[in-house]
Motif scaffolding. Sequence first.
Motif, short mmCIF file in Angstrom:
data_model
loop_
_atom_site.label_atom_id
_atom_site.label_comp_id
_atom_site.label_asym_id
_atom_site.label_seq_id
_atom_site.Cartn_x
_atom_site.Cartn_y
_atom_site.Cartn_z
N PRO A 1 40.28 2.65 0.34
CA PRO A 1 40.10 4.17 0.12
C PRO A 1 40.77 4.81 1.43
O PRO A 1 41.30 6.01 1.25
CB PRO A 1 38.53 4.34 0.12
CG PRO A 1 37.85 3.21 0.52
CD PRO A 1 38.86 2.07 0.47
N PHE A 2 40.84 4.42 2.44
CA PHE A 2 41.47 5.13 3.75
C PHE A 2 43.35 4.77 3.43
O PHE A 2 43.53 3.95 2.57
CB PHE A 2 41.20 4.47 4.96
CG PHE A 2 40.80 3.19 5.20
CD1 PHE A 2 39.53 2.68 4.95
CD2 PHE A 2 42.01 2.03 5.23
CE1 PHE A 2 39.16 1.41 5.19
CE2 PHE A 2 41.41 0.88 5.41
CZ PHE A 2 40.39 0.40 5.33
N GLY B 1 36.55 -3.81 6.99
CA GLY B 1 36.93 -2.47 6.91
C GLY B 1 35.76 -1.83 5.67
O GLY B 1 36.04 -0.74 5.36
N SER B 2 34.68 -2.47 5.45
CA SER B 2 33.74 -1.91 4.60
C SER B 2 33.19 -0.54 5.16
O SER B 2 32.92 0.37 4.44
CB SER B 2 32.74 -2.71 4.05
OG SER B 2 32.13 -3.76 4.98
N SER B 3 32.78 -0.59 6.37
CA SER B 3 32.18 0.58 6.97
C SER B 3 33.18 1.73 6.97
O SER B 3 33.00 2.93 6.51
CB SER B 3 31.83 0.26 8.39
OG SER B 3 30.71 -0.66 8.47
N ALA B 4 34.30 1.54 7.44
CA ALA B 4 35.47 2.30 7.26
C ALA B 4 35.66 2.93 5.94
O ALA B 4 35.99 4.29 5.78
CB ALA B 4 36.83 2.02 8.02
N LEU C 1 32.55 5.12 4.85
CA LEU C 1 32.80 6.58 5.63
C LEU C 1 33.90 7.39 4.92
O LEU C 1 33.78 8.55 4.94
CB LEU C 1 32.79 6.40 7.16
CG LEU C 1 33.09 7.48 8.06
CD1 LEU C 1 31.98 8.44 7.70
CD2 LEU C 1 33.22 7.19 9.47
N THR C 2 35.02 6.74 4.84
CA THR C 2 36.25 7.25 4.23
C THR C 2 35.89 8.04 2.78
O THR C 2 36.16 9.42 2.63
CB THR C 2 37.28 6.46 4.03
OG1 THR C 2 37.77 5.88 5.19
CG2 THR C 2 38.58 6.94 3.21
N ARG D 1 43.13 13.10 3.87
CA ARG D 1 43.92 11.86 4.26
C ARG D 1 42.98 11.29 5.36
O ARG D 1 42.54 11.89 6.31
CB ARG D 1 45.22 12.49 4.77
CG ARG D 1 45.90 10.85 5.53
CD ARG D 1 47.34 11.18 5.71
NE ARG D 1 47.71 10.17 6.57
CZ ARG D 1 49.00 9.77 7.08
NH1 ARG D 1 49.97 10.72 6.61
NH2 ARG D 1 49.44 8.79 7.65
N VAL D 2 42.64 10.18 5.28
CA VAL D 2 41.82 9.31 6.48
C VAL D 2 42.71 8.20 6.97
O VAL D 2 43.19 7.35 5.75
CB VAL D 2 40.48 8.97 5.70
CG1 VAL D 2 39.72 8.31 6.79
CG2 VAL D 2 39.63 10.24 5.20
#
Length: 233
Positions: free
Chosen positions: A73-74, A206-209, A212-213, A223-224
């Motif tokens: 997603p980021f 990368g699941s926390s990022a 949050l994204t 955009r993240v």
Amino acid sequence: MERIPLGRRRWFAAPCHLCNQDTLGSTGLCPSCENEWQALLGWPRCPGCATAHAGAGLGGGERCGQCAVRARPFDRAVAAVDLDPSARHLLHRLKYHQDFSTLPLLVATLLAPVNGEAAPDAVVPMPLHPSRRRQRGFNQAELLARGVARSLRLPVHDRGVRRVRDTGSLTDLAAASRRRVLKGAFVADGALPAHVAIVDDVMTTGSSAAALTRVLKEAGVERVDVWTLARTP
Ligand SMILES: [Zn+2]
Ligand SMILES: [Zn+2]
């Protein structure tokens, strides 16, 4: 590879952050540890997940096989180093021994791959759950984010971005369980900038990022990017 300036001149010897030998090294590392640390920097990485990946260096910016199949997603992800024993040691000293003398080196290291990235409107530290923050006394992601923001003259946007569920350590969970545990873990209220960079110390899956994204994008962020110091290889 070009050497990246990681510190300012020092006048007094202090123990090297990695091997404890007295050093005048400007980075807090002795010359031999600094050479090893420099060698960890500058590897080509997938712009989708920051994993070191040879294809990313050829012609610039090729995504890894995993990201080609399923995009995160980021929008972009960078990492300065792999989470090797030296990076683990420096972060451990910061997080569990409150050794803030490692911060200038960690911030300078995090900045190395960020130069050349499109400047966001603000940086967002990966939030820590309030109970964990109380326990540790600080949020290491916030310390890194403040250092990065100061150097790039960017604002830190942390008001309204919170972790409302204490997920505990996610290290041993499979991807699907991580996603389930992280559902509803973050909230973002109030006005948010259009383009932000999440700053964190370590990216494992990368699941926390990603979680949050999703919350930031639902709240209107367009955009993240994700900037992390160390990526689990
Ligand atoms: Zn050393
Ligand atoms: Zn990738």
